[in-house]
Scaffold this active site. Sequence first.
Site, PDB file in Angstrom:
ATOM      1  N   GLU A  35      35.606  14.112  53.407  1.00  0.00           N
ATOM      2  CA  GLU A  35      35.538  12.984  54.496  1.00  0.00           C
ATOM      3  C   GLU A  35      34.142  13.142  55.130  1.00  0.00           C
ATOM      4  OE1 GLU A  35      37.126  10.609  55.096  1.00  0.00           O
ATOM      5  OE2 GLU A  35      36.590   9.844  57.275  1.00  0.00           O
ATOM      6  N   GLU A 114      27.525  40.717  76.198  1.00  0.00           N
ATOM      7  CA  GLU A 114      27.659  40.065  75.006  1.00  0.00           C
ATOM      8  C   GLU A 114      27.207  40.909  73.715  1.00  0.00           C
ATOM      9  OE1 GLU A 114      25.052  36.544  75.526  1.00  0.00           O
ATOM     10  OE2 GLU A 114      23.493  37.768  75.161  1.00  0.00           O
ATOM     11  N   LYS A 116      24.990  42.022  70.810  1.00  0.00           N
ATOM     12  CA  LYS A 116      23.396  41.964  70.398  1.00  0.00           C
ATOM     13  C   LYS A 116      23.329  41.673  68.998  1.00  0.00           C
ATOM     14  CE  LYS A 116      18.780  43.431  70.737  1.00  0.00           C
ATOM     15  NZ  LYS A 116      18.495  42.419  69.999  1.00  0.00           N
ATOM     16  N   GLU A 174      19.346  33.321  69.015  1.00  0.00           N
ATOM     17  CA  GLU A 174      18.933  34.121  67.898  1.00  0.00           C
ATOM     18  C   GLU A 174      19.653  33.365  66.722  1.00  0.00           C
ATOM     19  OE1 GLU A 174      18.352  37.835  67.305  1.00  0.00           O
ATOM     20  OE2 GLU A 174      17.520  38.104  69.073  1.00  0.00           O
TER      21      GLU A 174
HETATM   22  O1  JCF Z   1      21.271  39.366  71.290  1.00  0.00           O
HETATM   23  C1  JCF Z   1      21.270  39.030  72.211  1.00  0.00           C
HETATM   24  N1  JCF Z   1      22.380  38.754  72.820  1.00  0.00           N
HETATM   25  C2  JCF Z   1      20.073  39.145  73.094  1.00  0.00           C
HETATM   26  C3  JCF Z   1      18.739  39.414  72.708  1.00  0.00           C
HETATM   27  C4  JCF Z   1      20.240  38.656  74.651  1.00  0.00           C
HETATM   28  C5  JCF Z   1      19.215  38.690  75.298  1.00  0.00           C
HETATM   29  O2  JCF Z   1      19.510  38.317  76.917  1.00  0.00           O
HETATM   30  C6  JCF Z   1      18.029  39.139  74.793  1.00  0.00           C
HETATM   31  C7  JCF Z   1      17.833  39.261  73.522  1.00  0.00           C
HETATM   32  C8  JCF Z   1      16.563  39.531  73.113  1.00  0.00           C
HETATM   33  C9  JCF Z   1      15.563  39.509  74.115  1.00  0.00           C
HETATM   34  N2  JCF Z   1      17.020  39.102  75.731  1.00  0.00           N
HETATM   35  C10 JCF Z   1      15.700  39.185  75.466  1.00  0.00           C
HETATM   36  C11 JCF Z   1      14.551  39.129  76.582  1.00  0.00           C
END
Ligand code: JCF
Length: 677
Positions: A35, A114, A116, A174
């Site tokens: 669809e 959270e 990474k 990301e």
């Molecule tokens: O992967 C993440 N959840 C994450 C990566 C979260 C962040 O606040 C980040 C980061 C990479 C660089 N902050 C920076 C400055």
Amino acid sequence: MKLEAEQRTLELRRLIEDANYRYYVLDDPAIPDAEYDRLLRELQDLEAAHPELLTPDSPTQRVGAGPLKGFAQATHDVPMLSLNNAFSEGEVVAFDRRAREGLEREGQIEYAVEPKFDGLAITLRYEQGLFVRGATRGDGSSGEDVSANLKTIRAIPMRLETVTPPAVLEVRGEVLMLRRDFDKLNQDARDQGEKTFVNPRNAAAGSLRQLDSRITAKRRLHFFSYGIGRVEGADLPGTHAEVMDWLAELRLPVARQRRVVVGVAGLMAYFNELGEQRATLPYDIDGAVYKVNRLADQERLGFVARAPRFSIAHKYPAQEELTVVEAIDVQVGRTGALTPVARLKPVFVGGVTVTNATLHNEDEVRRKDVRVGDTVIVRRAGDVIPEVVGSVLERRPLRDLLAPLHEPFVMPTVCPECGAPVLRLEGESAARCSNGLACPAQRKQAIIHFASRRAMDIEGLGDKLVEQLVDRGLVQTPADLYSLDLERVAGLERMAQKSAENLLAAIAASRHKPLARFVFALGIRQVGEQTARDLARHFGKLDALMAADAEALLRVADVGPVVAASIAAFFRESHNQAVIEALRQAEAWVDGEAQAVFAGRFSGKVFVLTGTLPNLTREQAKERVEAEGGKVAGSVSGKTDYVVAGSDPGSKLVKAEKLNIKILDETAFLHLLEKGD
Ligand code: JCF
């Protein structure tokens, strides 16, 4: 006519954007793929017929455009920083202490936490709610304009879902590749004889840097937001968690696993909880990110060098490391399959020291071109056996490149254990020793499998002991275990009288197991625990199973032609018939006695489900309990064994606590399902 086309165009865009959002962001598809394809085609046709209706934010523009000559440079208004790392609880404690001191705070600090993401940092710029540009992090102050590629990522909205868009909103996050898309990409590459990527992160990086966005479009990238850069024309809420909720409302993807916790205890509990989920998440993560939740506090703490003082990345042990291959051996498994194994210079990876890693099979070694002396990437993820991902050719000794000291790997033509010819059947990836159970290596493996915890569960009968028993000719088949006596067992190396007695008791106690376990213990190729259970339930008796031809076996749910043929062939083999007869003589299995046919791990156990679980639906949780032979009851009583509680659990949880019944969250429940303890 014109007006009609315009209206339909808008309608189609809305339908397709909704479908993208449901599929890529919520992971909860609303319409079938066919669809979706029809809607997209209709929109493409309309836009082709009325080019004036085409807008840059149309979903048809996500398929990629022609190649660029190069990427333009993009300067970041607000720099893109990096995070400091913490590798231990001590470093987390120190981070929290510095934050409390910096804020002159007596009590505990609230943190937004959270996963990474193990991807590539990018920034997205929206003006008046429309996507205008996206760029890589680069050196932090400027990166590459990869807008054309980012447009192909369907999780990234081309238009923010709001009637009052901010004048400017920069979203930071990301780009990554989900593991299932990575596996598919590599499988396709392998089928085409092309080069594969070593991990999802490299695949994502390679795809994002394509000058031809039509290639990126085929790569299925994903995106998660973790913060914001410049914002104009919007009032920000007071906390990071609320900023993330706002992004979610605008339909930007945010991690489902984000939470707010308090103090170091909260951070560590989250770290451990996320660590348990790590192997089952759809994407790779390399740690957890902690941020002081209140934005005013973040501002007060500020930055050191190029990293914020209010945030830290708490890393899990690396799942990939470099080491050197010292030798490549070949092991013979239970079914005779020859597995090349790399002997490695010891390396700490995934939380343990690894000295051996599987190379899977001959084709894999060739494809990866792993040779003795090579520096290789070793990967150990979760409880999975360590594997060699690939060689780092740049590190191969130069003399080897010029005049190879170490030849490419070749599979031996005779079994390293018994000298019998090795055969590789057409269409199979495994080469096998042709000697069957006459090969001591296969015999040992068959006995080890028979005695293992999930099969007959003979405690204390480990690999070393089986090796001795077979090498001394005391045991040839699993049936021989039941005629061992104290004298012979006590005569083995490192075997005290008491442990010999215990072993004999454990062998005796292994009799009269449920049929499903006995069938699994036989080690029939293609028959794992679940199939063994299905067979036991379907046939009820061993005689009936042994008498079944392929046609009868195909009537068992989930048994296909390959499995059916393997089972029928196993029972037709005279050696196997003789071993089974001997096992019956030894009463390891007796048909027709009051012995359970099937016993799942939860057999006889009563579960009560309450609240909403983070991942499983109630129906799925119920299915899992029942598949293991357990029951799900509607209310808590003295008969309840476990209560599985999600969010908003209600009165059942209160009652369970009162009755002192074991309470499980989803993670603990899944753990119980997997491990049984
Ligand atoms: O992967 C993440 N959840 C994450 C990566 C979260 C962040 O606040 C980040 C980061 C990479 C660089 N902050 C920076 C400055």
